[in-house]
Design a protein around this motif. Structure first.
Motif: not given
Length: 280
Positions: A40-57
């Protein structure tokens, strides 16, 4: 703990982690449900490719951290053989290579994951890992305090006669939280703990009997701390040990609070503080 507070906590933690660990990129998030974890939170990134990414155990670096409850790092994410690669596209779009991930664990349960990353395939040293783990521990402390405050607030919203023993636990824990706040170095966390204590006291201010509440009475934070100790049955000496004060200082705070509350005894001061919504 409100969702906005969680967001602020994670963002602040990631910024602190970057600064202490010399990490150009940091990201992470907390579980919003039993098995739903999203970045949910990004800092230092240049894109939004990771934002909202759902991580499965179990999947990817973060998923493995969730299942093992242990920090893990890889020096070259795309080629690593110790993790699965369901999230390569998102990681590649941000250009990340070396990544570490640490769990946020509260009472034995993983509540989220914090990541730090480089854009070069280099081994992340002790400085970065230690900074990430320290940041995770601070976030864990904040979450644990807020969880307990919310639990006690729920109890405090019930009338005292519903469960007197549970109410005594609320009052004792309120004093413990106020004493703990004075030991917390982080001013934002300290203020949040004291705010939670205030919510506990206000939630119960109408439940001390048929007498009307006494709004408008103002005590200093330390005067409230002392009365909270007195309410739990502590002597002046015990209150001094608990609050890191001298017994003479405790007596001074107690006298001034009694004067403001128009009370003639210690017990009377506690009763009036409860009527004023200053103690649960």
């Amino acid at each position: 703990m409100a969702e906005s507070d969680r967001t602020v906590d994670v963002r602040t933690t990631l910024l602190r982690m970057r600064r202490r660990g010399g990490l150009p990129v940091a990201f992470g998030g907390l579980f919003s449900g039993a098995r739903q974890f999203r970045i949910s939170e990004l800092t230092g990134t240049t894109t939004n490719s990771l934002r909202g990414l759902a991580i499965t155990p179990g999947n990817g670096l973060g998923g493995k951290v969730i299942t093992t409850s242990r920090p893990i790092s890889v020096s070259d994410y795309p080629t690593s053989r110790v993790i699965s690669h369901e999230y390569d596209a998102a990681v590649g779009a941000e250009g990340l290579r070396s990544i570490l991930a640490v769990p946020v664990v509260v009472r034995g349960r993983v509540r989220g994951v914090l990541y730090g990353a480089l854009r070069q395939p280099l081994v992340l040293g002790d400085r970065a890992l230690n900074a990430a783990m320290e940041a995770a521990r601070e976030l864990e402390q904040s979450l644990a305090v807020q969880d307990e405050s919310q639990r006690l607030l729920t109890v405090a919203q019930q009338p005292p006669e519903a469960d007197p023993a549970l109410w005594e636990e609320v009052r004792e824990a309120h004093g413990d939280l106020r004493a703990l706040a004075q030991q917390v170095a982080d001013p934002q966390l300290r203020e949040r703990i004291l705010s939670a204590c205030g919510r506990l006291a206000r939630a119960s201010s109408g439940g001390t009997g048929d007498a009307p509440a006494r709004p408008g009475v103002e005590l200093s934070p330390r005067e409230v701390d002392v009365l909270a100790c007195v309410a739990s049955g502590a002597t002046n000496s015990a209150a001094a040990d608990r609050l890191g004060l001298r017994p003479e200082t405790v007596k001074s705070y107690l006298r001034s609070s009694m004067r403001k509350l128009g009370a003639h005894t210690r017990l009377h001061a506690v009763v009036e503080a409860r009527r004023a919504g200053l103690l649960p």
